[in-house]
Design a protein around this motif. Structure first.
Motif, PDB file in Angstrom:
ATOM      1  N   LYS A 367       0.847  -1.189   0.000  1.00  0.00           N
ATOM      2  CA  LYS A 367       0.000   0.000   0.000  1.00  0.00           C
ATOM      3  C   LYS A 367       0.878   1.232   0.000  1.00  0.00           C
ATOM      4  CE  LYS A 367      -3.702   2.395   2.495  1.00  0.00           C
ATOM      5  NZ  LYS A 367      -4.558   2.404   3.694  1.00  0.00           N
ATOM      6  N   GLY A 372      -3.231   8.041  -5.961  1.00  0.00           N
ATOM      7  CA  GLY A 372      -4.216   7.025  -6.309  1.00  0.00           C
ATOM      8  C   GLY A 372      -4.409   6.878  -7.810  1.00  0.00           C
ATOM      9  N   ILE A 373      -5.127   5.831  -8.189  1.00  0.00           N
ATOM     10  CA  ILE A 373      -5.387   5.522  -9.600  1.00  0.00           C
ATOM     11  C   ILE A 373      -6.897   5.460  -9.807  1.00  0.00           C
ATOM     12  CG2 ILE A 373      -5.036   3.847 -11.457  1.00  0.00           C
ATOM     13  CD1 ILE A 373      -2.561   2.873  -9.951  1.00  0.00           C
ATOM     14  N   HIS A 378      -7.757   0.963 -13.816  1.00  0.00           N
ATOM     15  CA  HIS A 378      -7.239  -0.190 -13.071  1.00  0.00           C
ATOM     16  C   HIS A 378      -6.759  -1.308 -13.985  1.00  0.00           C
ATOM     17  CE1 HIS A 378      -9.221   0.797  -8.923  1.00  0.00           C
ATOM     18  NE2 HIS A 378      -8.460   1.765  -9.385  1.00  0.00           N
ATOM     19  N   LEU A 418      -6.196  -4.715  -7.499  1.00  0.00           N
ATOM     20  CA  LEU A 418      -5.797  -3.317  -7.290  1.00  0.00           C
ATOM     21  C   LEU A 418      -6.957  -2.566  -6.651  1.00  0.00           C
ATOM     22  CD1 LEU A 418      -3.844  -1.133  -9.814  1.00  0.00           C
ATOM     23  CD2 LEU A 418      -5.776  -0.178  -8.590  1.00  0.00           C
ATOM     24  N   GLU A 419      -6.674  -1.876  -5.551  1.00  0.00           N
ATOM     25  CA  GLU A 419      -7.687  -1.080  -4.851  1.00  0.00           C
ATOM     26  C   GLU A 419      -7.211   0.365  -4.776  1.00  0.00           C
ATOM     27  OE1 GLU A 419      -9.504  -3.208  -1.285  1.00  0.00           O
ATOM     28  OE2 GLU A 419      -7.636  -4.319  -1.561  1.00  0.00           O
ATOM     29  N   SER A 420      -7.958   1.249  -5.437  1.00  0.00           N
ATOM     30  CA  SER A 420      -7.584   2.660  -5.426  1.00  0.00           C
ATOM     31  C   SER A 420      -8.705   3.491  -6.022  1.00  0.00           C
ATOM     32  CB  SER A 420      -6.292   2.877  -6.223  1.00  0.00           C
ATOM     33  OG  SER A 420      -5.895   4.226  -6.169  1.00  0.00           O
ATOM     34  N   THR A 428      -2.779   3.636  -3.038  1.00  0.00           N
ATOM     35  CA  THR A 428      -3.126   2.484  -3.875  1.00  0.00           C
ATOM     36  C   THR A 428      -2.626   1.221  -3.198  1.00  0.00           C
ATOM     37  OG1 THR A 428      -2.975   3.779  -5.919  1.00  0.00           O
ATOM     38  CG2 THR A 428      -2.802   1.390  -6.132  1.00  0.00           C
TER      39      THR A 428
END
Length: 689
Positions: A367, A372-373, A378, A418-420, A428
């Motif tokens: 992390k 962020g994205i 993604h 991917l988490e963002s 991210t």
């Protein structure tokens, strides 16, 4: 048209067969008027019918005018005469005109048929159609003749209905033939379309194959080229390390070594990705790796590296986590994810790295603390060579890190998540899920020693600007690679004041705080936040900065890129890699030219102020120039001294030369020291005397 014809035929047969009949309502006069009406109306319709249905152009007059003049009008006279005299025979005498007209129509019908079929008269179909038309239409057109001669109802009905049946049969046959022709045309069109589609498919397939071949050739050429670079890179790297070990390191050596490692790292990533794409075996996943030890070793290296930007890396690593995977592949996954996290994180923050197991699954997550994205990107970040423009950094690679991670994880039947979402908050998180391996008794774990440094070390992020010297021209360098910025500062600061910014946005802020306006701006094109093109466009629209010469220094090399830069007002567009000697020569030439222009403008203004007495002014100017050379005044000092001699105040001098009043004061102090005077009066007497 056929429906109207059939309707008229029914009316004619019904009225002709029933009327007159004393048992039906209506007088004898009314019944006969109706019976004769149908006998006239049907012949009136036939010229129009054959004109439209069979295309007999010669019948146009009869279809629209003749029948009204020579059939309907005589019928009206017939009815009026019959009504007045109550004598049907006298009324029939008026049928002479329709009889004559009927002969005219039959003659015209023959001419119309001959005109239409004159080119195809000898064909069987044409002769058949001509014959039927004549035999079917003549009785109907000649109805007035039959009535006039009193041939009887039976003869009239037999002849006219036979003609109708012939005409109907001919029309049906003609209609069927047209349908067959249209059907055949449709089949032919469909066949042509199918042939065209087949040809198009073949052409598309051929072109696609050709493009694939060309693309394969390009890729192969690129791979071969990259392959050829591995040997010289290896030799250069080894000799460089040997040189450093013998002679020690320096800032220049560190920059060279850092960029050599980065280039080697990108080449390795490129090779791995191409081998994945070609379906080649890249890693041996029959080996067993200790994920825990690999990650712990990597964290030691990256923690040291993160300190340069005050980035802390917090690791939570579960012990004895094993995978059935090639250790080199796991090292690539670990290094790429942590390296990306450092690249795209803000300074002075915390990166969290976690390795844990749950049931038979291994979860490795990183992390970062970047911006962020967006969710719509993604999937794209895992595509080869894709780079998010607004995340561009001076450490930007080729966009191969995450694609390599995805390929390795897919090869191990794992999953990357991917988490963002910048709207929800910064940061991210990338999580890799793999299948856990349970170590059997006596099973060997391959030990891999990581390098003592990350694969692509991060450069120093600080910009080392020198102390401002009022006697030197000023240059603003806008470049997002800090190593390049510091190189240019070091090389140019011998002759110039060099200020620097890492992108167009920072440059727009910095230019307002500089002690003096830059005499020249050197800018990259591809930069974060505000790129070079946008930067020069903003400056050109501001009168305070639009006069500053501009040079683009960029890796973009197409003709369109260069033309776009020049159209925006740049003096030159220099492509990377470049020769510093060439750049230094262009800078010197541009500044010298700009100085000449300023002096020319200043001289023109002074000459204009002098008016008619310009002879004395030129003499004074000549003395002034000689004295400035005698006291070794710089170009800037000479400009300031000339304005002092003309009575300008310090603030007015600053506005004229686009420098601050404080800078003018410092220049004046230097001028006083060189000329050895203590005030303006002494300076004017010394320089103009």
């Amino acid at each position: 048209m056929n429906i109207i014809l059939i309707f008229l035929l029914l009316c004619y047969n019904i009225t002709g067969g029933l009327l007159p009949d004393p048992n039906l309502p209506g007088s004898f006069f009314v019944q006969m008027a109706i019976a004769y009406a149908t006998g006239f109306i049907v012949p009136c319709y036939f010229p129009f019918y054959v004109y439209k249905a069979f295309g007999l152009e010669k019948m146009k007059f009869h279809a629209f005018k003749g029948v009204f003049l020579f059939l309907l009008l005589p019928y009206i006279l017939f009815v009026l005469t019959f009504a007045v005299t109550n004598d049907l025979n006298k009324a029939k005498d008026l049928l002479v005109l329709p009889v004559a007209y009927a002969l005219w129509v039959i003659y015209t019908l023959g001419k119309a048929i001959r005109h239409k079929y004159h080119n195809t008269f000898h064909s069987y179909d044409s002769r058949e159609e001509i014959t039927v038309l004549l035999f079917s239409l003549t009785p109907w057109v000649g109805l007035p003749i039959i009535d006039f001669l009193n041939l009887g109802q039976a003869v009239e009905a037999s002849v006219t209905n036979t003609g109708f049946l012939l005409l109907l049969g001919l029309h049906v046959k003609r209609h069927i033939r047209q349908l067959r022709e249209e059907h055949q045309k449709l089949i032919d069109s469909e066949q042509r379309l199918m042939n065209w589609n087949t040809s198009l498919q073949k052409e598309v397939a051929k072109r696609t194959k050709e493009l694939e071949r060309i693309n394969e050739q390009k890729t192969t050429t690129f791979v071969n080229l990259a392959h050829e670079t591995k040997t010289p890179l290896t030799l250069i790297n080894n000799y460089l390390e040997e040189y450093i070990s013998k002679n020690g390191t320096s800032d220049e050596m560190n920059i060279i070594k850092r960029n050599m490692d980065k280039l080697s790292h990108d080449i390795i990533n490129f090779f791995d990705l191409e081998r994945f794409n070609k379906g080649m075996v890249v890693y041996n996943h029959d080996l067993v790796s200790n994920f825990s030890e690999i990650l712990k070793d990597a964290l030691i290296l990256f923690r040291e590296f993160g300190k340069k930007r005050k980035i802390e890396i917090h690791g939570k690593v579960e012990d004895d986590v094993y995978l059935k995977a090639d250790p080199v592949a796991i090292i690539r996954v670990v290094n790429n994810l942590i390296e990306n996290a450092i690249k795209f994180s803000n300074d002075d923050c915390i990166i969290e790295v976690v390795l844990q197991t749950q049931d038979d699954q291994v979860f490795f997550s990183v992390k970062d603390c970047g911006i962020g994205i967006p969710p719509e990107m993604h999937k794209k970040v895992f595509e080869p060579y894709y780079q998010i423009a607004n995340l561009k950094r001076n450490t930007q690679g080729m966009g191969l890190g995450l694609p390599i991670v995805k390929k390795v994880v897919d090869d191990l039947n794992g999953e990357v998540k991917l988490e963002s979402d910048p709207k929800m908050g910064p940061g991210t998180t990338i999580t890799v899920a793999l299948k856990k391996h349970v170590l059997a008794i006596g099973e060997e774990v391959l030990a891999i020693n990581q390098s003592k440094k990350p694969l692509a070390p991060m450069p120093d992020v600080g910009i080392k600007e020198n102390v401002y010297d009022a006697t030197k021209p000023a240059i603003l360098v806008v470049e997002d690679n800090t190593a390049m910025v510091n190189y240019l500062i070091k090389k140019l600061s011998e002759c110039y004041n060099v200020f620097a910014a890492l992108n167009g946005n920072d440059a727009l802020k910095k230019i307002k705080t500089l002690p003096v306006l830059p005499d020249l701006i050197i800018s990259d094109v591809m930069m974060d936040k505000v790129d070079g093109y946008t930067f020069v466009r903003i400056l050109s629209n501001d009168p305070s900065y639009s006069h500053i010469p501009f040079i683009f220094l960029s890796a973009k090399s197409t003709r369109d890129d260069k033309l776009q830069g020049l159209r925006l007002g740049a003096i030159d567009f220099i492509q990377k890699p470049f020769s510093f000697q060439e750049l230094a020569g262009k800078i010197s030439s541009i500044l010298a030219h700009a100085g000449k222009q300023k002096r020319a403008v200043l001289s023109s203004a002074l000459n204009a102020l002098a008016g008619p007495d310009n002879t004395r002014l030129r003499s004074t100017t000549d003395d002034f120039e000689k004295n400035c050379k005698l006291y070794h005044l710089t170009t800037r000092e000479k400009d300031i001294a000339k304005l002092i001699c003309e009575g300008y105040k310090y603030k007015e001098i600053g506005d004229t030369l686009f420098i601050s009043e404080r800078t003018v004061t410092k220049h004046v102090q230097n001028i006083f020291e060189k000329v050895d005077v203590s005030n303006k009066i002494e300076l004017i007497n010394r320089l103009e005397g």
